[in-house]
Design an enzyme around this catalytic site. Structure first.
Site, PDB file in Angstrom:
ATOM      1  N   LYS A 196       0.700  -0.997   0.029  1.00 35.14           N
ATOM      2  CA  LYS A 196       0.074  -0.158   0.072  1.00 35.14           C
ATOM      3  C   LYS A 196       0.933   1.128   0.023  1.00 35.14           C
ATOM      4  CE  LYS A 196      -0.274   0.527   5.062  1.00 35.14           C
ATOM      5  NZ  LYS A 196      -1.255   0.549   6.250  1.00 35.14           N
ATOM      6  N   TYR A 214      13.664  30.780   6.398  1.00 31.88           N
ATOM      7  CA  TYR A 214      12.589  31.488   6.958  1.00 31.88           C
ATOM      8  C   TYR A 214      12.739  31.903   8.461  1.00 31.88           C
ATOM      9  CZ  TYR A 214      10.549  31.187   2.386  1.00 31.88           C
ATOM     10  OH  TYR A 214      10.304  30.714   0.657  1.00 31.88           O
TER      11      TYR A 214
END
Length: 424
Positions: free
Chosen positions: A78, A313
């Site tokens: 999956k 940032y």
């Protein structure tokens, strides 16, 4: 606290923004080098890549099969095989002796069938259904379907009647995870309805299954309660006349630690990819496993900066003194956790470095401590650890998460390179 001990939020790099101390950072000139190049054998440029070692995956499956003995193996692929690539990993797992493949969504199961993995080669179980799902397509593709509630059984039977294709069903019991599956008070009704449909020739109950809540925590009280609950669910199913082909409960940690949970089939996921689902008990090597994925990038920029220089940032990292910075062209859009800001480890030139400042969408910075590697030099984010590099588990610990998330979140714009594709 963001940034290094004793550090502070920096002034602007060119003196235009006052620091919290009120001082101004002097204007500086950064020393830079040229652009990075990273091309594969076909001449295609890559800024980074994830290398997936299929030989390691096959060896991991062999180790798991040796550990468990008789039960069949469902290779859980999956989520694009936990980020490793569903089709290549599925094929490698089948080569290594797995006879089942596990998927979450119907689309994942149907994609494997469309790629040529037919029912004669592997059974595929799909367990995450929602109302209106592609029931008929799954029936025609020979996909085994998990049913954990009456609504799902009703929709599936409607699709069986429309398509004329009988279903192969795995009834899922909620034995204590409290997620998918049928609660004990509803279980007798679901079992009875499935048995009636089976008697009508509409379906075969091919499996009865459940999933652990805390098999990765040895001694957790829920483990024995779930073992007992699953035994009770099986007894009720058998009393109703069901004779499932496979009974399955064991995920990766249970496959490694709980032989009493193995029944007819085990479902290794993370362990197949060479990561330990129980790192507090032992690392991959302790279980005979080897990590399958490594993630590398190439330095895109190297430059000298003065002390007190803000990085990325918010300037949550400031350089403690004159140093060199390296720019790594991977960010949270590629799956690098933003939580790795100021914590994520990498290896450059044989030395461990740490993400400096915020991880941005496409890039992050490391403080090189005055070293000056060349632009284009390798940045090894994680791998097997055999070269002393960080592992996915190291990243998980740095980010306060689990290694499952680290490998699964690596994004589609990071190309996968497959090695160990040929057996022998």
């Amino acid at each position: 606290m963001d940034g290094p001990p004793g550090g502070r939020r920096a002034a602007g790099a060119f003196g235009g923004h006052p620091a919290r101390s009120g001082r101004l950072t002097p204007m500086t000139t950064a020393k830079t080098t040229g652009p990075a190049t990273f091309t594969d054998a076909d001449g295609r440029h890559h800024r980074a890549e994830a290398t997936v070692d299929l030989a390691a995956l096959r060896a991991n499956l062999a180790a798991l099969r040796e550990r468990t003995g008789g039960p069949a193996v469902m290779a859980v692929v999956k989520a694009d095989a936990y980020g490793h690539g569903a089709l290549p990993c599925a094929l490698a797992a089948l080569e290594a002796g797995a006879s089942w493949l596990g998927t979450a969504t119907p689309e994942e199961a149907l994609a494997l069938r469309a790629a040529g993995i037919g029912p004669d080669r592997a059974r595929i179980l799909c367990w995450l259904w929602t109302p209106g799902g592609p029931w008929e397509q799954a029936l025609r593709a020979g996909v085994d379907i998990s049913v954990g509630g009456r609504w799902a059984l009703d929709e599936l039977l409607a699709a069986v009647r429309t398509s004329g294709v009988p279903a192969r069903v795995h009834l899922k019991a909620d034995t204590g995870l409290g997620r998918g599956g049928c609660q004990p008070h509803d279980w007798p009704g679901l079992v009875a309805a499935a048995r009636r449909a089976e008697a009508e020739g509409l379906l075969t109950v091919a499996g009865v299954w459940s999933h652990f809540a805390a098999a990765d925590e040895p001694g957790h009280p829920s483990i024995q309660l779930q073992l007992d609950g699953f035994a009770a669910a099986l007894a009720q199913a058998e009393a109703a006349g069901l004779r499932p082909e496979v009974r399955h409960l064991a995920n990766s940690p249970a496959t490694l630690l709980l032989p009493q949970s193995h029944y007819d089939l085990v479902r290794p996921g993370l362990a197949m990819y060479g990561l330990s689902p129980v790192p507090e008990v032992g690392g991959p090597a302790d279980f005979g496993l080897r990590p399958v994925m490594s993630l590398t990038a190439r330095l895109a920029l190297v430059k000298e900066v003065p002390g007190g220089h803000g990085v990325s940032y918010g300037h949550h990292y400031t350089t403690p003194g004159s140093t060199t910075l390296g720019l790594v062209p991977l960010g949270y859009a590629d799956g690098i956790p933003r939580h790795a800001s100021n914590t994520g480890p990498v290896q450059i030139g044989g030395k461990w470095r740490t993400v400096a400042g915020r991880v941005a969408m496409d890039q992050f910075v490391v403080d090189l401590g005055g070293d000056a590697p060349a632009v284009g030099d390798e940045v090894l984010l994680f791998g097997s650890g055999e070269r002393g590099e960080p592992t996915a588990e190291d990243w998980a610990r740095a980010c306060g998460t689990i290694s499952y998330e680290i490998v699964t979140r690596i994004g589609a714009r990071v190309p996968r390179r497959y090695v160990g594709t040929a057996q022998g």
